[in-house]
Design an enzyme around this catalytic site. Structure first.
Site, mmCIF file in Angstrom:
data_model
loop_
_atom_site.group_PDB
_atom_site.id
_atom_site.type_symbol
_atom_site.label_atom_id
_atom_site.label_comp_id
_atom_site.label_asym_id
_atom_site.label_seq_id
_atom_site.Cartn_x
_atom_site.Cartn_y
_atom_site.Cartn_z
ATOM 1 N N ARG A 1 18.082 -52.930 -90.300
ATOM 2 C CA ARG A 1 17.143 -53.527 -90.933
ATOM 3 C C ARG A 1 16.615 -54.799 -90.532
ATOM 4 O O ARG A 1 17.322 -55.407 -90.075
ATOM 5 C CB ARG A 1 17.741 -53.868 -92.608
ATOM 6 C CG ARG A 1 17.816 -52.741 -93.460
ATOM 7 C CD ARG A 1 16.402 -52.188 -94.130
ATOM 8 N NE ARG A 1 16.922 -51.032 -95.063
ATOM 9 C CZ ARG A 1 16.696 -49.490 -94.630
ATOM 10 N NH1 ARG A 1 16.665 -49.153 -93.387
ATOM 11 N NH2 ARG A 1 16.963 -48.905 -95.309
ATOM 12 N N GLU B 1 8.289 -56.078 -93.427
ATOM 13 C CA GLU B 1 7.335 -54.997 -93.329
ATOM 14 C C GLU B 1 6.386 -54.830 -94.236
ATOM 15 O O GLU B 1 6.649 -55.050 -95.442
ATOM 16 C CB GLU B 1 8.238 -53.860 -93.143
ATOM 17 C CG GLU B 1 9.375 -53.731 -91.923
ATOM 18 C CD GLU B 1 10.350 -52.251 -92.483
ATOM 19 O OE1 GLU B 1 10.249 -51.572 -92.963
ATOM 20 O OE2 GLU B 1 11.238 -52.740 -91.453
ATOM 21 N N HIS C 1 9.046 -48.529 -88.349
ATOM 22 C CA HIS C 1 10.173 -48.071 -89.025
ATOM 23 C C HIS C 1 10.191 -46.425 -89.258
ATOM 24 O O HIS C 1 9.815 -45.915 -90.389
ATOM 25 C CB HIS C 1 10.074 -48.635 -90.629
ATOM 26 C CG HIS C 1 11.188 -48.517 -91.340
ATOM 27 N ND1 HIS C 1 11.670 -49.483 -92.160
ATOM 28 C CD2 HIS C 1 12.453 -47.579 -91.203
ATOM 29 C CE1 HIS C 1 13.184 -49.039 -92.773
ATOM 30 N NE2 HIS C 1 13.439 -48.051 -92.177
HETATM 31 P P1 NAP Z 1 27.466 -46.583 -92.385
HETATM 32 O O1 NAP Z 1 27.771 -45.287 -92.128
HETATM 33 O O2 NAP Z 1 27.703 -47.272 -93.963
HETATM 34 O O3 NAP Z 1 27.745 -47.533 -91.336
HETATM 35 C C1 NAP Z 1 27.858 -49.101 -91.486
HETATM 36 C C2 NAP Z 1 28.624 -49.794 -90.455
HETATM 37 O O4 NAP Z 1 28.604 -51.178 -90.419
HETATM 38 C C3 NAP Z 1 29.985 -49.454 -90.707
HETATM 39 O O5 NAP Z 1 30.707 -49.071 -89.404
HETATM 40 C C4 NAP Z 1 30.659 -50.847 -91.176
HETATM 41 O O6 NAP Z 1 31.757 -50.956 -90.781
HETATM 42 C C5 NAP Z 1 29.725 -51.779 -90.620
HETATM 43 N N1 NAP Z 1 29.634 -52.911 -90.974
HETATM 44 C C6 NAP Z 1 29.277 -53.171 -92.510
HETATM 45 N N2 NAP Z 1 29.072 -54.438 -92.713
HETATM 46 C C7 NAP Z 1 29.435 -55.004 -91.528
HETATM 47 C C8 NAP Z 1 29.696 -56.551 -91.037
HETATM 48 N N3 NAP Z 1 29.133 -57.490 -91.988
HETATM 49 N N4 NAP Z 1 29.836 -56.857 -89.786
HETATM 50 C C9 NAP Z 1 30.232 -55.678 -88.943
HETATM 51 N N5 NAP Z 1 30.005 -54.277 -89.441
HETATM 52 C C10 NAP Z 1 29.660 -53.976 -90.547
HETATM 53 O O7 NAP Z 1 25.987 -46.699 -92.625
HETATM 54 P P2 NAP Z 1 24.937 -45.704 -91.686
HETATM 55 O O8 NAP Z 1 24.640 -44.607 -92.181
HETATM 56 O O9 NAP Z 1 25.292 -45.501 -90.133
HETATM 57 O O10 NAP Z 1 23.320 -46.680 -91.842
HETATM 58 C C11 NAP Z 1 23.591 -47.973 -90.990
HETATM 59 C C12 NAP Z 1 22.162 -48.600 -91.747
HETATM 60 O O11 NAP Z 1 21.160 -48.270 -91.033
HETATM 61 C C13 NAP Z 1 21.658 -48.473 -93.021
HETATM 62 O O12 NAP Z 1 22.433 -49.163 -94.113
HETATM 63 C C14 NAP Z 1 20.139 -48.524 -93.182
HETATM 64 O O13 NAP Z 1 19.878 -49.936 -93.403
HETATM 65 C C15 NAP Z 1 19.926 -48.198 -91.312
HETATM 66 N N6 NAP Z 1 19.134 -47.069 -91.338
HETATM 67 C C16 NAP Z 1 17.742 -47.182 -90.848
HETATM 68 C C17 NAP Z 1 16.979 -46.258 -90.658
HETATM 69 C C18 NAP Z 1 15.668 -46.420 -89.903
HETATM 70 O O14 NAP Z 1 14.630 -45.544 -90.302
HETATM 71 N N7 NAP Z 1 15.354 -47.345 -88.902
HETATM 72 C C19 NAP Z 1 17.557 -44.860 -91.011
HETATM 73 C C20 NAP Z 1 18.820 -44.791 -91.289
HETATM 74 C C21 NAP Z 1 19.463 -45.861 -91.765
HETATM 75 P P3 NAP Z 1 33.260 -50.190 -91.493
HETATM 76 O O15 NAP Z 1 32.894 -48.798 -91.464
HETATM 77 O O16 NAP Z 1 34.147 -50.957 -90.773
HETATM 78 O O17 NAP Z 1 33.208 -50.790 -93.086
#
Ligand code: NAP
Length: 322
Positions: free
Chosen positions: A236, A265, A283
């Site tokens: 994000r 954005e 995005h």
């Molecule tokens: P996810 O499975 O929930 O993974 C998030 C990871 O971030 C987990 O490993 C979590 O650690 C870690 N984390 C959370 N807070 C943290 C912090 N303060 N410091 C360090 N690590 C931290 O999420 P995901 O499905 O991979 O998606 C991640 C993000 O990508 C979404 O929230 C979204 O905003 C973004 N996204 C963007 C697009 C795009 O179109 N560009 C598409 C999809 C998603 P733990 O597991 O240890 O708790």
């Protein structure tokens, strides 16, 4: 009584048809988010809303939607929704994780390869007719394979990126709040953020946006990266201090950046637009027909489950029942 369901913007696939089987659907087929007052008007009679990440569902809006029982966001991130305010009003919130991990990881690698091998710049050079002869010094980029990739946030998408990195013979280091055994079985090594920034040739962000990750990458952290390193952001926009990133690029603090998400954005920081060695995308992390259709269907299925009296499978606020 059939629930009144609002779909705020156009979505692909069969999700709207699925919702029409269980409720009376108002489907807004115009692209782009509505101003707050119009969104409030649209949602006033709704029992459920299927919304996009550009729809701001905040406390002020929720105060005007007394019937609303479920907000189904068609995105993995849900920082556009005030989840605490929804829970306080006993409104369920759901998201669409998992189905978009592979396509977002693909796009992450497209950004890595694109910016480090100067793909956009090279194509623009060719199309503008500047290519006069093959040269041993023309458009030299940076090696991708066998480099060190730092993954910040080893969740679903981070792990999918780590899997791809193996095929590129990369060393992978990562930070997350907990140990991720599946990533470690791929050879990824958990380090602290300082170590990751110092050692990585590529730093790729995959954390959710929240108060703890706001401007996680700021001027000080950019200065901890190597001057030859690249920053990739498909998480994000506000995980990065965009003004600090623009300055770091202009001053050569880091070598380049591949960015899919921005702080305001679709407005892009002007200094970022003029920065060297950048690949900027609108995005499109999950933007394939297959993935977006699956996301829409997942959001719809959460609404269907809710009105069937079941717990929505991708519920993010189980506390809403408390
Ligand atoms: P996810 O499975 O929930 O993974 C998030 C990871 O971030 C987990 O490993 C979590 O650690 C870690 N984390 C959370 N807070 C943290 C912090 N303060 N410091 C360090 N690590 C931290 O999420 P995901 O499905 O991979 O998606 C991640 C993000 O990508 C979404 O929230 C979204 O905003 C973004 N996204 C963007 C697009 C795009 O179109 N560009 C598409 C999809 C998603 P733990 O597991 O240890 O708790």
């Amino acid at each position: 009584m059939r629930p009144k369901i609002v779909v705020t913007q156009p979505i692909p696939g069969d999700a709207v048809a699925r919702l029409r089987q269980i409720g009376d659907v108002t489907y807004r087929t115009t692209d782009g988010p509505l101003p707050a007052a119009e969104l409030s008007q649209l949602l006033a009679p709704a029992d459920a809303v299927l919304c996009l990440l550009t729809d701001r569902i905040d406390e002020v809006l929720l105060a005007t939607t007394p019937r609303l029982k479920i907000v189904a966001n068609m995105a993995a991130g849900y920082n556009n929704i005030d989840v605490a305010a929804a829970s306080a009003r006993k409104i369920a919130v759901t998201n669409t994780p998992g189905v978009l991990s592979e396509s977002t990881a693909d796009l992450t690698f497209a950004l890595i390869l694109g910016v480090m091998r100067r793909i956009s710049e090279s194509e623009a050079f060719l199309r503008s007719g500047q290519w006069a002869y093959w040269s041993a010094t023309l458009l030299l980029g940076s090696e991708v394979h066998s480099r060190t990739l730092g993954i910040v946030g080893m969740g679903r998408i981070g792990t999918a990126v780590a899997r791809r990195a193996r095929a590129f013979n990369m060393r992978v280091v990562y930070t997350a709040r907990s140990v991720h055994a599946d990533a470690e079985s791929l050879g990824a090594e958990r380090v602290d953020l300082d170590t990751l920034l110092a050692q990585s040739d590529i730093v790729s962000l995959h954390v959710p946006y929240n108060a703890a990750t706001h401007h996680l990458i700021n001027a000080q952290r950019l200065a901890q990266m190597q001057p030859s390193a690249f920053l990739i952001n498909t998480a994000r926009g506000s995980v990065v201090d965009e003004a600090a990133l623009a300055e770091a690029l202009h001053r050569g603090i880091i070598a380049g950046a591949g960015i899919d998400v921005f702080e305001a954005e679709p407005t892009i920081h002007p200094q970022l637009l003029s920065a060297p060695n950048t690949l900027l995308l609108p995005h499109i992390g999950s933007a394939t027909l297959q993935t977006r259709s699956a996301m829409a269907r997942m959001a719809a299925d959460n609404i269907v489950a809710f009105f069937a009296g079941n717990r929505p499978p991708q519920l993010v606020n189980p506390e809403y029942l408390a």
